[in-house]
Enzyme design. Sequence first.
Site, PDB file in Angstrom:
ATOM      1  N   TYR A   1      -0.815  -9.940  15.377  1.00  0.00           N
ATOM      2  CA  TYR A   1      -0.732  -8.813  14.428  1.00  0.00           C
ATOM      3  C   TYR A   1      -1.682  -7.695  14.849  1.00  0.00           C
ATOM      4  O   TYR A   1      -1.276  -6.539  15.015  1.00  0.00           O
ATOM      5  CB  TYR A   1      -1.061  -9.287  13.001  1.00  0.00           C
ATOM      6  CG  TYR A   1      -1.394  -8.156  12.049  1.00  0.00           C
ATOM      7  CD1 TYR A   1      -0.435  -7.198  11.700  1.00  0.00           C
ATOM      8  CD2 TYR A   1      -2.674  -8.026  11.487  1.00  0.00           C
ATOM      9  CE1 TYR A   1      -0.741  -6.151  10.829  1.00  0.00           C
ATOM     10  CE2 TYR A   1      -2.986  -6.994  10.622  1.00  0.00           C
ATOM     11  CZ  TYR A   1      -2.024  -6.057  10.293  1.00  0.00           C
ATOM     12  OH  TYR A   1      -2.335  -5.025   9.439  1.00  0.00           O
TER      13      TYR A   1
ATOM     14  N   LYS B   1      -0.828  -3.874  16.169  1.00  0.00           N
ATOM     15  CA  LYS B   1      -1.316  -2.656  15.493  1.00  0.00           C
ATOM     16  C   LYS B   1      -2.116  -1.794  16.478  1.00  0.00           C
ATOM     17  O   LYS B   1      -2.016  -0.567  16.453  1.00  0.00           O
ATOM     18  CB  LYS B   1      -2.192  -3.025  14.281  1.00  0.00           C
ATOM     19  CG  LYS B   1      -1.453  -3.659  13.120  1.00  0.00           C
ATOM     20  CD  LYS B   1      -0.427  -2.740  12.458  1.00  0.00           C
ATOM     21  CE  LYS B   1      -1.056  -1.571  11.717  1.00  0.00           C
ATOM     22  NZ  LYS B   1      -0.021  -0.795  10.966  1.00  0.00           N
TER      23      LYS B   1
ATOM     24  N   ILE C   1       0.839  -1.210   0.000  1.00  0.00           N
ATOM     25  CA  ILE C   1       0.000   0.000   0.000  1.00  0.00           C
ATOM     26  C   ILE C   1       0.872   1.257   0.000  1.00  0.00           C
ATOM     27  O   ILE C   1       0.570   2.250  -0.676  1.00  0.00           O
ATOM     28  CB  ILE C   1      -0.963   0.012   1.216  1.00  0.00           C
ATOM     29  CG1 ILE C   1      -1.748  -1.299   1.279  1.00  0.00           C
ATOM     30  CG2 ILE C   1      -1.929   1.192   1.125  1.00  0.00           C
ATOM     31  CD1 ILE C   1      -2.550  -1.487   2.564  1.00  0.00           C
TER      32      ILE C   1
ATOM     33  N   THR D   1      -5.409  -0.607  10.848  1.00  0.00           N
ATOM     34  CA  THR D   1      -6.224  -1.636  10.189  1.00  0.00           C
ATOM     35  C   THR D   1      -7.541  -1.849  10.923  1.00  0.00           C
ATOM     36  O   THR D   1      -7.624  -1.634  12.140  1.00  0.00           O
ATOM     37  CB  THR D   1      -5.439  -2.968  10.151  1.00  0.00           C
ATOM     38  OG1 THR D   1      -6.327  -4.029   9.808  1.00  0.00           O
ATOM     39  CG2 THR D   1      -4.815  -3.297  11.507  1.00  0.00           C
ATOM     40  N   ASP D   2      -8.537  -2.310  10.197  1.00  0.00           N
ATOM     41  CA  ASP D   2      -9.825  -2.633  10.842  1.00  0.00           C
ATOM     42  C   ASP D   2      -9.684  -3.819  11.800  1.00  0.00           C
ATOM     43  O   ASP D   2     -10.562  -4.062  12.626  1.00  0.00           O
ATOM     44  CB  ASP D   2     -10.919  -2.902   9.794  1.00  0.00           C
ATOM     45  CG  ASP D   2     -10.648  -4.098   8.890  1.00  0.00           C
ATOM     46  OD1 ASP D   2      -9.560  -4.705   8.984  1.00  0.00           O
ATOM     47  OD2 ASP D   2     -11.539  -4.431   8.073  1.00  0.00           O
ATOM     48  N   GLU D   3      -8.577  -4.553  11.687  1.00  0.00           N
ATOM     49  CA  GLU D   3      -8.419  -5.739  12.535  1.00  0.00           C
ATOM     50  C   GLU D   3      -8.270  -5.389  14.011  1.00  0.00           C
ATOM     51  O   GLU D   3      -8.422  -6.246  14.869  1.00  0.00           O
ATOM     52  CB  GLU D   3      -7.239  -6.593  12.049  1.00  0.00           C
ATOM     53  CG  GLU D   3      -7.470  -7.037  10.628  1.00  0.00           C
ATOM     54  CD  GLU D   3      -6.524  -8.102  10.117  1.00  0.00           C
ATOM     55  OE1 GLU D   3      -6.066  -8.935  10.900  1.00  0.00           O
ATOM     56  OE2 GLU D   3      -6.260  -8.090   8.902  1.00  0.00           O
TER      57      GLU D   3
HETATM   58  P1  NAD Z   1       3.483  -4.872   3.373  1.00  0.00           P
HETATM   59  O1  NAD Z   1       3.799  -6.016   4.261  1.00  0.00           O
HETATM   60  O2  NAD Z   1       3.267  -5.100   1.909  1.00  0.00           O
HETATM   61  O3  NAD Z   1       4.629  -3.759   3.496  1.00  0.00           O
HETATM   62  C1  NAD Z   1       5.218  -3.398   4.698  1.00  0.00           C
HETATM   63  C2  NAD Z   1       6.446  -2.563   4.372  1.00  0.00           C
HETATM   64  O4  NAD Z   1       7.033  -2.127   5.603  1.00  0.00           O
HETATM   65  C3  NAD Z   1       7.547  -3.341   3.616  1.00  0.00           C
HETATM   66  O5  NAD Z   1       8.063  -2.557   2.580  1.00  0.00           O
HETATM   67  C4  NAD Z   1       8.593  -3.609   4.688  1.00  0.00           C
HETATM   68  O6  NAD Z   1       9.902  -3.722   4.162  1.00  0.00           O
HETATM   69  C5  NAD Z   1       8.434  -2.377   5.558  1.00  0.00           C
HETATM   70  N1  NAD Z   1       8.904  -2.580   6.934  1.00  0.00           N
HETATM   71  C6  NAD Z   1       8.590  -3.619   7.765  1.00  0.00           C
HETATM   72  N2  NAD Z   1       9.211  -3.459   8.948  1.00  0.00           N
HETATM   73  C7  NAD Z   1       9.896  -2.286   8.872  1.00  0.00           C
HETATM   74  C8  NAD Z   1      10.714  -1.564   9.783  1.00  0.00           C
HETATM   75  N3  NAD Z   1      10.949  -2.030  11.021  1.00  0.00           N
HETATM   76  N4  NAD Z   1      11.248  -0.395   9.384  1.00  0.00           N
HETATM   77  C9  NAD Z   1      11.025   0.079   8.121  1.00  0.00           C
HETATM   78  N5  NAD Z   1      10.268  -0.574   7.223  1.00  0.00           N
HETATM   79  C10 NAD Z   1       9.712  -1.734   7.592  1.00  0.00           C
HETATM   80  O7  NAD Z   1       2.218  -4.190   4.033  1.00  0.00           O
HETATM   81  P2  NAD Z   1       0.962  -3.480   3.358  1.00  0.00           P
HETATM   82  O8  NAD Z   1      -0.045  -4.506   3.033  1.00  0.00           O
HETATM   83  O9  NAD Z   1       1.421  -2.522   2.317  1.00  0.00           O
HETATM   84  O10 NAD Z   1       0.415  -2.665   4.615  1.00  0.00           O
HETATM   85  C11 NAD Z   1       0.886  -1.344   4.875  1.00  0.00           C
HETATM   86  C12 NAD Z   1       0.222  -0.842   6.131  1.00  0.00           C
HETATM   87  O11 NAD Z   1      -1.190  -0.885   5.979  1.00  0.00           O
HETATM   88  C13 NAD Z   1       0.534  -1.691   7.368  1.00  0.00           C
HETATM   89  O12 NAD Z   1       0.730  -0.833   8.446  1.00  0.00           O
HETATM   90  C14 NAD Z   1      -0.707  -2.544   7.559  1.00  0.00           C
HETATM   91  O13 NAD Z   1      -0.881  -2.852   8.922  1.00  0.00           O
HETATM   92  C15 NAD Z   1      -1.778  -1.624   7.032  1.00  0.00           C
HETATM   93  N6  NAD Z   1      -2.975  -2.272   6.453  1.00  0.00           N
HETATM   94  C16 NAD Z   1      -2.855  -3.255   5.512  1.00  0.00           C
HETATM   95  C17 NAD Z   1      -3.996  -3.817   4.952  1.00  0.00           C
HETATM   96  C18 NAD Z   1      -3.934  -4.901   3.905  1.00  0.00           C
HETATM   97  O14 NAD Z   1      -4.972  -5.492   3.578  1.00  0.00           O
HETATM   98  N7  NAD Z   1      -2.781  -5.185   3.303  1.00  0.00           N
HETATM   99  C19 NAD Z   1      -5.264  -3.374   5.370  1.00  0.00           C
HETATM  100  C20 NAD Z   1      -5.332  -2.368   6.330  1.00  0.00           C
HETATM  101  C21 NAD Z   1      -4.188  -1.809   6.854  1.00  0.00           C
HETATM  102  P1  TYD Z   2      -5.389 -12.459   4.635  1.00  0.00           P
HETATM  103  O1  TYD Z   2      -5.230 -12.109   3.201  1.00  0.00           O
HETATM  104  O2  TYD Z   2      -4.256 -13.126   5.339  1.00  0.00           O
HETATM  105  O3  TYD Z   2      -5.863 -11.138   5.381  1.00  0.00           O
HETATM  106  P2  TYD Z   2      -6.428 -10.936   6.905  1.00  0.00           P
HETATM  107  O4  TYD Z   2      -6.094 -12.134   7.704  1.00  0.00           O
HETATM  108  O5  TYD Z   2      -5.638  -9.758   7.309  1.00  0.00           O
HETATM  109  O6  TYD Z   2      -7.890 -10.691   6.767  1.00  0.00           O
HETATM  110  O7  TYD Z   2      -6.647 -13.413   4.785  1.00  0.00           O
HETATM  111  C1  TYD Z   2      -7.927 -13.002   4.322  1.00  0.00           C
HETATM  112  C2  TYD Z   2      -8.901 -14.112   4.661  1.00  0.00           C
HETATM  113  O8  TYD Z   2      -8.572 -15.267   3.880  1.00  0.00           O
HETATM  114  C3  TYD Z   2      -8.831 -14.547   6.109  1.00  0.00           C
HETATM  115  O9  TYD Z   2     -10.153 -14.859   6.569  1.00  0.00           O
HETATM  116  C4  TYD Z   2      -7.981 -15.799   6.080  1.00  0.00           C
HETATM  117  C5  TYD Z   2      -8.307 -16.391   4.719  1.00  0.00           C
HETATM  118  N1  TYD Z   2      -7.195 -17.153   4.092  1.00  0.00           N
HETATM  119  C6  TYD Z   2      -7.412 -18.473   3.662  1.00  0.00           C
HETATM  120  O10 TYD Z   2      -8.522 -19.024   3.783  1.00  0.00           O
HETATM  121  N2  TYD Z   2      -6.359 -19.146   3.096  1.00  0.00           N
HETATM  122  C7  TYD Z   2      -5.141 -18.580   2.957  1.00  0.00           C
HETATM  123  O11 TYD Z   2      -4.211 -19.263   2.451  1.00  0.00           O
HETATM  124  C8  TYD Z   2      -4.930 -17.231   3.372  1.00  0.00           C
HETATM  125  C9  TYD Z   2      -3.607 -16.538   3.209  1.00  0.00           C
HETATM  126  C10 TYD Z   2      -6.000 -16.536   3.938  1.00  0.00           C
END
Ligand code: NAD
Ligand code: TYD
Length: 346
Positions: A150, A154, A13, A126-128
């Site tokens: 996790y 957060k 993101i 995150t909504d989590e």
């Molecule tokens: P991601 O895992 O793809 O990226 C995380 C980035 O942070 C990576 O580039 C990693 O190298 C960097 N990083 C990790 N530890 C670090 C540290 N100690 N110092 C500097 N950099 C570090 O994650 P994402 O999916 O892009 O999520 C980004 C943010 O959004 C996170 O804070 C996550 O909690 C939040 N978020 C993600 C989702 C989702 O569905 N992916 C949804 C809601 C919120």
């Molecule tokens: P994930 O993409 O890990 O996001 P989050 O746990 O943050 O919601 O998982 C999304 C949903 O999919 C979650 O209910 C767990 C499920 N899931 C599977 O059923 N199989 C898988 O291999 C993975 C990675 C997730």
Amino acid sequence: MKNILVTGGAGFIGSAFVRRMVAKYPQYTLIVFDKLTYAGNLDNLLPVKDAPNYRFERGDIADRAAVQRVCEQYAIDAIVNFAAESHVDRSILEPDAFINTDIVGVYVLLDVARQLGIPRLHHVSTDEVYGSIEEGFFRETDPLQPNSPYAASKAGGEMMVRAYHVTYGLHTTVTRGSNTFGPYQYPEKIAPFFITEAIDDRPLPLYGDGMQVRDWLYVDDHAEAIEVVLLHGTPGEVYNVGGEHELHNIEVTRFILETLGKPESLIRYVADRPGHDRRYALTNDKIRRELGWEPQHTFEDAMRSTIAWYRENEWWWRKIKTGEYLEFYKMQYAERLANAQQHGGA
Ligand code: NAD
Ligand code: TYD
């Protein structure tokens, strides 16, 4: 605001946010500060690598000296924190790094911002943090009841953000985004994992009964919401950012298979994730009312274009699915798949 430090900007993101902001605001310089963990990837930033208003610095947000150095060097006047350990399954196997980055790292950013007088800090949450909800929708004022290491880490980071606003008057904002999908997402999260596995005709491990519900948000919508809150959000406030599109995991899986023209027989029901949250759902009322943001993409169009992107960009994900990735895969899935039940099977 002129020089924005984007921590975690080489992730999924964060890099979408950087690509967007670099193109849209030539008057801002975006400095990515990223540790480049397994999830950080400079390929995600290739589209901006030659832009005059983009810089990259490698470093850890939990390393105070490094954070301070980069903030001073670039006269940072805003921090947007994406840096996190972000995968629930990894947090169940090995929570340490989550505490270090998602709690201690956030504290270090806040404290450096306080000491240097950095006027603005946005934290991506995150909504989590709310935990699971059977019916209805979480609002920003609801209690935090995180269930995975996790989510708990957060929530801990967010609480430090709150304390720094209340105690020191730091101008902070927080967004709580829902399950995000799109190009450049590390193939451990369900969407890119299942898309890339299905392309290779490999089995898709669906946890439990596949009836868990998530709210799906397209990455460009998520990045836009963060931009809007950074520019116009009220200090001290938290904003939900939802995609307003709830689906059961089995529905997401079927959509992916159907779009790729792959059979449902690839689905395997495997042992559930411990402490698996049943449903995430949140309301966008506040961000819609106060800042006029709402998601612009439909799930169907955005997921179709996402699937097309993974089909057309095998160069990006094939090199990820080697080495450490395969070790994690074995730990996470080998036994579960060996004992799995095939979709539609006896
Ligand atoms: P991601 O895992 O793809 O990226 C995380 C980035 O942070 C990576 O580039 C990693 O190298 C960097 N990083 C990790 N530890 C670090 C540290 N100690 N110092 C500097 N950099 C570090 O994650 P994402 O999916 O892009 O999520 C980004 C943010 O959004 C996170 O804070 C996550 O909690 C939040 N978020 C993600 C989702 C989702 O569905 N992916 C949804 C809601 C919120
Ligand atoms: P994930 O993409 O890990 O996001 P989050 O746990 O943050 O919601 O998982 C999304 C949903 O999919 C979650 O209910 C767990 C499920 N899931 C599977 O059923 N199989 C898988 O291999 C993975 C990675 C997730």
